[in-house]
Design a protein around this motif. Structure first.
Motif, PDB file in Angstrom:
ATOM      1  N   MET A 136      11.045   1.306   8.979  1.00 17.72           N
ATOM      2  CA  MET A 136       9.626   0.733   9.263  1.00 17.72           C
ATOM      3  C   MET A 136       8.687   1.877   8.472  1.00 17.72           C
ATOM      4  SD  MET A 136      10.415   0.340  13.363  1.00 17.72           S
ATOM      5  CE  MET A 136      11.328   1.722  13.408  1.00 17.72           C
ATOM      6  N   HIS A 137       7.260   1.206   8.507  1.00 17.55           N
ATOM      7  CA  HIS A 137       6.412   1.962   7.653  1.00 17.55           C
ATOM      8  C   HIS A 137       5.263   2.346   8.745  1.00 17.55           C
ATOM      9  CE1 HIS A 137       8.857  -0.240   4.819  1.00 17.55           C
ATOM     10  NE2 HIS A 137       8.602   0.873   3.914  1.00 17.55           N
ATOM     11  N   PRO A 138       4.768   3.642   8.924  1.00 15.53           N
ATOM     12  CA  PRO A 138       3.744   3.877   9.685  1.00 15.53           C
ATOM     13  C   PRO A 138       2.490   3.010   9.552  1.00 15.53           C
ATOM     14  CG  PRO A 138       4.783   5.846   9.094  1.00 15.53           C
ATOM     15  CD  PRO A 138       5.366   4.849   8.423  1.00 15.53           C
ATOM     16  N   GLN A 139       2.162   2.479   8.424  1.00 15.53           N
ATOM     17  CA  GLN A 139       0.980   1.538   7.884  1.00 15.53           C
ATOM     18  C   GLN A 139       1.312   0.421   8.430  1.00 15.53           C
ATOM     19  OE1 GLN A 139       0.375   1.106   3.482  1.00 15.53           O
ATOM     20  NE2 GLN A 139       2.015   2.629   3.417  1.00 15.53           N
ATOM     21  N   PHE A 140       2.487  -0.303   8.372  1.00 19.70           N
ATOM     22  CA  PHE A 140       2.675  -1.490   9.080  1.00 19.70           C
ATOM     23  C   PHE A 140       2.995  -1.404  10.666  1.00 19.70           C
ATOM     24  CE2 PHE A 140       4.496  -2.057   4.578  1.00 19.70           C
ATOM     25  CZ  PHE A 140       3.445  -2.280   4.105  1.00 19.70           C
ATOM     26  N   THR A 141       3.940  -0.817  10.946  1.00 16.89           N
ATOM     27  CA  THR A 141       4.419  -0.965  12.550  1.00 16.89           C
ATOM     28  C   THR A 141       3.456  -0.156  13.299  1.00 16.89           C
ATOM     29  OG1 THR A 141       6.805  -1.318  11.775  1.00 16.89           O
ATOM     30  CG2 THR A 141       6.391  -0.279  14.019  1.00 16.89           C
ATOM     31  N   PHE A 169       5.464  -7.790   7.945  1.00 13.24           N
ATOM     32  CA  PHE A 169       3.884  -7.251   8.169  1.00 13.24           C
ATOM     33  C   PHE A 169       3.401  -6.667   6.823  1.00 13.24           C
ATOM     34  CE2 PHE A 169       5.894  -5.548  12.412  1.00 13.24           C
ATOM     35  CZ  PHE A 169       5.745  -6.752  13.210  1.00 13.24           C
ATOM     36  N   ALA A 170       3.898  -6.544   6.035  1.00 11.93           N
ATOM     37  CA  ALA A 170       3.159  -6.157   4.776  1.00 11.93           C
ATOM     38  C   ALA A 170       2.651  -7.137   4.082  1.00 11.93           C
ATOM     39  CB  ALA A 170       4.291  -5.713   3.504  1.00 11.93           C
ATOM     40  N   TYR A 171       0.993  -6.913   3.866  1.00 10.97           N
ATOM     41  CA  TYR A 171       0.087  -7.798   3.440  1.00 10.97           C
ATOM     42  C   TYR A 171      -0.817  -7.178   2.449  1.00 10.97           C
ATOM     43  CZ  TYR A 171      -3.029 -11.587   3.600  1.00 10.97           C
ATOM     44  OH  TYR A 171      -3.967 -12.625   3.107  1.00 10.97           O
ATOM     45  N   GLY A 172      -0.917  -7.862   1.560  1.00  8.48           N
ATOM     46  CA  GLY A 172      -2.001  -7.442   0.268  1.00  8.48           C
ATOM     47  C   GLY A 172      -2.908  -8.582  -0.090  1.00  8.48           C
ATOM     48  N   THR A 173      -4.030  -8.185  -0.607  1.00 10.14           N
ATOM     49  CA  THR A 173      -5.017  -9.314  -1.002  1.00 10.14           C
ATOM     50  C   THR A 173      -4.659  -9.820  -2.398  1.00 10.14           C
ATOM     51  OG1 THR A 173      -6.650  -7.792  -1.693  1.00 10.14           O
ATOM     52  CG2 THR A 173      -6.932  -8.817   0.573  1.00 10.14           C
ATOM     53  N   ARG A 174      -3.541  -9.391  -3.131  1.00  3.83           N
ATOM     54  CA  ARG A 174      -3.071 -10.028  -4.307  1.00  3.83           C
ATOM     55  C   ARG A 174      -1.717  -9.946  -4.235  1.00  3.83           C
ATOM     56  NH1 ARG A 174      -6.418  -5.953  -8.406  1.00  3.83           N
ATOM     57  NH2 ARG A 174      -8.454  -6.662  -8.106  1.00  3.83           N
ATOM     58  N   PRO A 175      -1.086 -10.869  -4.893  1.00  8.98           N
ATOM     59  CA  PRO A 175       0.371 -10.963  -5.069  1.00  8.98           C
ATOM     60  C   PRO A 175       0.936  -9.510  -5.662  1.00  8.98           C
ATOM     61  CG  PRO A 175      -0.442 -12.774  -6.077  1.00  8.98           C
ATOM     62  CD  PRO A 175      -1.740 -11.929  -5.912  1.00  8.98           C
ATOM     63  N   GLY A 189     -10.706   0.393  -0.454  1.00  8.26           N
ATOM     64  CA  GLY A 189     -10.532  -0.276   0.698  1.00  8.26           C
ATOM     65  C   GLY A 189      -9.004  -0.676   0.498  1.00  8.26           C
ATOM     66  N   VAL A 190      -8.329  -0.885  -0.550  1.00  4.18           N
ATOM     67  CA  VAL A 190      -6.801  -0.862  -0.540  1.00  4.18           C
ATOM     68  C   VAL A 190      -6.003   0.481  -0.133  1.00  4.18           C
ATOM     69  CG1 VAL A 190      -4.814  -1.206  -2.218  1.00  4.18           C
ATOM     70  CG2 VAL A 190      -7.038  -2.677  -2.582  1.00  4.18           C
ATOM     71  N   HIS A 201       2.419   3.427  -1.686  1.00  2.00           N
ATOM     72  CA  HIS A 201       2.731   2.048  -1.361  1.00  2.00           C
ATOM     73  C   HIS A 201       1.827   1.203  -2.446  1.00  2.00           C
ATOM     74  CE1 HIS A 201       4.428  -1.539   0.235  1.00  2.00           C
ATOM     75  NE2 HIS A 201       2.989  -2.159   0.145  1.00  2.00           N
ATOM     76  N   TRP A 202       0.704   1.607  -2.507  1.00  5.35           N
ATOM     77  CA  TRP A 202      -0.413   0.917  -3.199  1.00  5.35           C
ATOM     78  C   TRP A 202      -0.341   1.137  -4.664  1.00  5.35           C
ATOM     79  CZ3 TRP A 202      -1.269  -3.293  -0.774  1.00  5.35           C
ATOM     80  CH2 TRP A 202      -0.973  -3.548   0.615  1.00  5.35           C
TER      81      TRP A 202
END
Ligand SMILES: [Zn+2]
Length: 282
Positions: free
Chosen positions: A232-237, A192-198, A43-44, A30-31
């Protein structure tokens, strides 16, 4: 155009509607697919690692409690990095389906390159599963004009990418391939998806807000005899508060016993095998 007073799909065994609880096990892809330099940002990447490491066990536990069989869409790279997790999902009786190799965007890709990715993913997943891979979901649901023909060629029976219906349907021109429609409203990413950059720097919604959005959409879709296809995504939900929310949602959906809750494969096979009960085109 559908006649919504006469829902186009008649579900088996008197069920009024159907529901698939699906999980895209993107993990680190995903990242990395958003920015290849993220491979050097532990960290990401750890946000993605959380999915197979913690999210999946929590989800498997919930599904087992409710005796629900699900479909997990898995990128080939994730399967290579986390083979034991994929095996555990298979062992628990769930379906594994295709979700690209590195969760790469297909936008502008040649047919040849897209086919190579499709085959690479199939080879990797085949080594970890017992039944053939018959389902495909493009990364970000963003398929190309070649995708359906490639799926037909490689004997997939369904795709789950498009947002033009509430009911499954046969693809015109590739009628062996059944579409199981999706929608951003029924995806955990926008909430729920969130990151520190756009582009992922955005608000995190409370589980109660998401429960309300998902439950109310279910109520409406159930009335219309639709297929409630939750992505859904296991890393979010896979967070404790969100798992509790999903548990509450599952209990709500199950309460009257009139919803067919099963895998994408089961839905697609039913649609394929019962043309009289299901629409021939969108
Ligand atoms: Zn994905």
């Amino acid at each position: 155009m559908y006649d919504i007073k006469n829902p186009p799909v008649r579900w088996p065994k008197g069920y009024k509607s159907a529901a698939c609880f699906t999980f895209d096990l993107d993990a680190e892809t995903h990242w990395i697919s958003k920015d290849p330099t993220n491979i050097n940002r532990p960290g990401v990447l750890s946000m993605g690692t959380y999915g197979p490491k913690v999210g999946v066990p929590m989800i498997l536990n919930l599904l087992q409690r409710h005796k629900i069989k699900s479909t997990f869409f898995v990128p080939g790279w994730t399967a290579e990095q986390h083979p034991d997790v994929v095996r555990a999902i298979v062992q628990a009786g769930h379906e594994i389906a295709h979700h690209g190799y590195l969760h790469e965007s297909l936008e502008g890709m040649t047919r040849q390159k897209e086919e190579a990715i499709l085959c690479r993913g199939l080879d990797i997943l085949a080594k970890l599963t017992t039944s053939p891979i018959v389902g495909y979901r493009a990364p970000s649901w963003d398929l190309t004009p070649h995708t359906l023909a490639l799926l037909k060629k490689h004997k997939f029976i369904y795709a789950s990418n498009l947002m033009d219906s509430l009911w499954p349907y046969r693809h015109p021109g590739a009628s062996d391939v059944i579409e199981l429609p999706v929608q951003w409203l029924l995806d955990d990413g926008p909430f729920f998806a969130y990151g520190t950059r756009p582009p992922l720097y955005r608000q995190i919604y409370a589980p109660g807000t998401v429960y309300s959005a998902w439950k109310e959409e279910f109520v409406g879709m159930h009335e219309l005899g639709a297929l409630y296809n939750l992505t859904m995504h296991p890393q979010f939900t896979g967070r404790p508060s969100r798992i509790n929310m999903l548990d509450k949602l599952v209990r709500f959906i199950k309460k009257d016993g009139d919803v067919w809750i099963t895998t994408c494969r089961d839905i697609a096979e039913y649609v394929r095998e019962n043309p009289a009960a299901t629409p021939t085109t969108r």
